[in-house]
Write a protein that holds these residues in place. Structure first.
Motif, short mmCIF file in Angstrom:
data_model
loop_
_atom_site.label_atom_id
_atom_site.label_comp_id
_atom_site.label_asym_id
_atom_site.label_seq_id
_atom_site.Cartn_x
_atom_site.Cartn_y
_atom_site.Cartn_z
N VAL A 71 1.81 -1.99 4.37
CA VAL A 71 2.09 -0.58 4.06
C VAL A 71 3.56 -0.43 3.68
CG1 VAL A 71 2.34 1.70 5.15
CG2 VAL A 71 0.27 0.37 5.48
N CYS A 72 3.80 0.36 2.66
CA CYS A 72 5.18 0.65 2.23
C CYS A 72 5.87 1.44 3.34
CB CYS A 72 5.14 1.46 0.94
SG CYS A 72 6.75 2.11 0.45
N PRO A 73 6.97 0.93 3.88
CA PRO A 73 7.64 1.65 4.96
C PRO A 73 8.21 2.99 4.53
CG PRO A 73 8.92 -0.29 4.29
CD PRO A 73 7.62 -0.33 3.54
N ASP A 74 8.61 3.11 3.27
CA ASP A 74 9.16 4.38 2.79
C ASP A 74 8.06 5.44 2.66
OD1 ASP A 74 11.73 3.28 2.67
OD2 ASP A 74 11.44 2.59 0.61
N CYS A 75 6.91 5.05 2.12
CA CYS A 75 5.78 6.00 2.05
C CYS A 75 5.34 6.40 3.45
CB CYS A 75 4.61 5.39 1.28
SG CYS A 75 4.84 5.28 -0.51
N VAL A 87 0.87 -1.18 0.00
CA VAL A 87 0.00 0.00 0.00
C VAL A 87 0.90 1.23 0.00
CG1 VAL A 87 -1.77 1.26 1.28
CG2 VAL A 87 -1.81 -1.24 1.25
N HIS A 88 0.66 2.13 -0.95
CA HIS A 88 1.50 3.31 -1.12
C HIS A 88 0.67 4.59 -1.00
CE1 HIS A 88 4.99 1.08 -2.72
NE2 HIS A 88 4.10 0.32 -3.33
N ALA A 89 1.34 5.67 -0.66
CA ALA A 89 0.75 7.00 -0.65
C ALA A 89 1.26 7.74 -1.88
CB ALA A 89 1.15 7.76 0.61
N VAL A 90 0.38 8.55 -2.47
CA VAL A 90 0.76 9.30 -3.68
C VAL A 90 0.00 10.62 -3.71
CG1 VAL A 90 -0.97 8.08 -5.08
CG2 VAL A 90 0.96 9.14 -6.20
N PRO A 91 0.66 11.70 -4.11
CA PRO A 91 -0.06 12.96 -4.30
C PRO A 91 -1.03 12.81 -5.48
CG PRO A 91 2.31 13.33 -4.24
CD PRO A 91 2.10 11.85 -4.33
N THR A 92 -2.12 13.55 -5.44
CA THR A 92 -3.05 13.51 -6.56
C THR A 92 -2.41 14.14 -7.79
OG1 THR A 92 -4.04 15.59 -5.83
CG2 THR A 92 -5.14 13.57 -5.13
N ALA A 93 -2.95 13.78 -8.94
CA ALA A 93 -2.46 14.34 -10.20
C ALA A 93 -2.83 15.82 -10.24
CB ALA A 93 -3.10 13.60 -11.37
N PRO A 94 -2.00 16.66 -10.84
CA PRO A 94 -2.30 18.09 -10.93
C PRO A 94 -3.66 18.34 -11.58
CG PRO A 94 -0.06 17.66 -11.65
CD PRO A 94 -0.73 16.32 -11.47
N GLY A 95 -4.52 19.06 -10.87
CA GLY A 95 -5.83 19.38 -11.39
C GLY A 95 -6.82 18.23 -11.41
N ARG A 96 -6.43 17.09 -10.85
CA ARG A 96 -7.29 15.89 -10.87
C ARG A 96 -7.34 15.28 -9.46
NH1 ARG A 96 -7.15 12.16 -15.12
NH2 ARG A 96 -8.94 11.39 -13.99
N ASP A 110 -9.26 13.32 -8.23
CA ASP A 110 -9.78 11.95 -8.26
C ASP A 110 -8.79 10.96 -8.87
OD1 ASP A 110 -9.98 13.14 -10.77
OD2 ASP A 110 -11.69 11.91 -11.35
N ALA A 111 -7.57 11.42 -9.16
CA ALA A 111 -6.58 10.57 -9.83
C ALA A 111 -5.24 10.63 -9.12
CB ALA A 111 -6.41 11.02 -11.28
N ALA A 112 -4.54 9.50 -9.13
CA ALA A 112 -3.20 9.44 -8.54
C ALA A 112 -2.19 10.09 -9.47
CB ALA A 112 -2.81 7.98 -8.29
N GLY A 113 -1.21 10.72 -8.87
CA GLY A 113 -0.11 11.28 -9.64
C GLY A 113 0.76 10.16 -10.19
N PRO A 114 1.82 10.49 -10.91
CA PRO A 114 2.64 9.48 -11.58
C PRO A 114 3.58 8.69 -10.68
CG PRO A 114 3.52 11.66 -12.01
CD PRO A 114 2.24 11.86 -11.26
N ARG A 115 3.90 9.22 -9.49
CA ARG A 115 4.86 8.53 -8.61
C ARG A 115 4.38 8.52 -7.18
NH1 ARG A 115 8.67 5.98 -11.26
NH2 ARG A 115 9.33 7.04 -13.13
N THR A 116 4.63 7.41 -6.50
CA THR A 116 4.32 7.31 -5.08
C THR A 116 5.32 8.15 -4.29
OG1 THR A 116 5.77 5.42 -4.74
CG2 THR A 116 3.48 4.92 -5.38
N LEU A 117 5.07 8.32 -3.01
CA LEU A 117 6.01 9.08 -2.18
C LEU A 117 7.36 8.38 -2.05
CD1 LEU A 117 3.72 10.42 0.67
CD2 LEU A 117 4.44 11.56 -1.43
N CYS A 118 7.39 7.06 -2.30
CA CYS A 118 8.67 6.34 -2.27
C CYS A 118 9.33 6.29 -3.64
CB CYS A 118 8.47 4.93 -1.71
SG CYS A 118 7.51 3.83 -2.77
N GLY A 119 8.68 6.88 -4.66
CA GLY A 119 9.29 6.98 -5.97
C GLY A 119 8.87 5.95 -6.99
N LYS A 120 7.94 5.06 -6.67
CA LYS A 120 7.51 4.03 -7.63
C LYS A 120 6.50 4.61 -8.62
CE LYS A 120 8.27 -0.16 -5.13
NZ LYS A 120 8.10 -1.53 -5.48
N ASP A 121 6.54 4.08 -9.82
CA ASP A 121 5.60 4.46 -10.87
C ASP A 121 4.22 3.91 -10.51
OD1 ASP A 121 4.14 4.76 -13.23
OD2 ASP A 121 5.79 4.16 -14.51
N THR A 122 3.18 4.72 -10.64
CA THR A 122 1.82 4.30 -10.27
C THR A 122 1.03 3.72 -11.44
OG1 THR A 122 0.90 6.50 -10.67
CG2 THR A 122 1.67 6.02 -8.43
#
Length: 93
Positions: A83-87, A33-42, A44-56
């Motif tokens: 839960v991802c320990p890095d996130c 399970v990862h945390a990720v900022p939302t996509a700019p202006g969206r 309802d959508a995940a951004g391209p990278r998790t807080l630990c740097g993985k591609d979503t």
């Protein structure tokens, strides 16, 4: 920082738990399970990278939204063990 959403890095379907009438995605459990900022202006959508740097790209957006549950952890309690320990470390900052 933008709002944070939760995404699931999924396992492969478990053949032993496959129900004949269930959809393939219903059988896939979160491997991580990862945390990720939302996509700019969206929001309802995940951004391209998790807080630990993985591609979503291949991850599934969770229905759980940390902002809907103030005072709780950022992830659903039932997935605390994956839960991802890095996130999680970034979310603690």
């Amino acid at each position: 920082m933008s709002e944070i959403v939760v995404v699931y890095e999924l396992d492969q379907p478990a053949a032993a738990h496959t129900a004949p009438d269930s959809a393939p995605d219903e059988q896939r459990l979160p491997r991580r399970v990862h945390a990720v900022p939302t996509a700019p202006g969206r929001p309802d959508a995940a951004g391209p990278r998790t807080l630990c740097g993985k591609d979503t790209f291949a991850m599934e957006l969770a229905r759980w939204r940390p902002s809907d549950y103030p005072g709780t952890r950022w992830y659903p309690a039932e997935y605390a063990s994956v839960v991802c320990p890095d996130c999680d470390a970034v979310m603690e900052i």
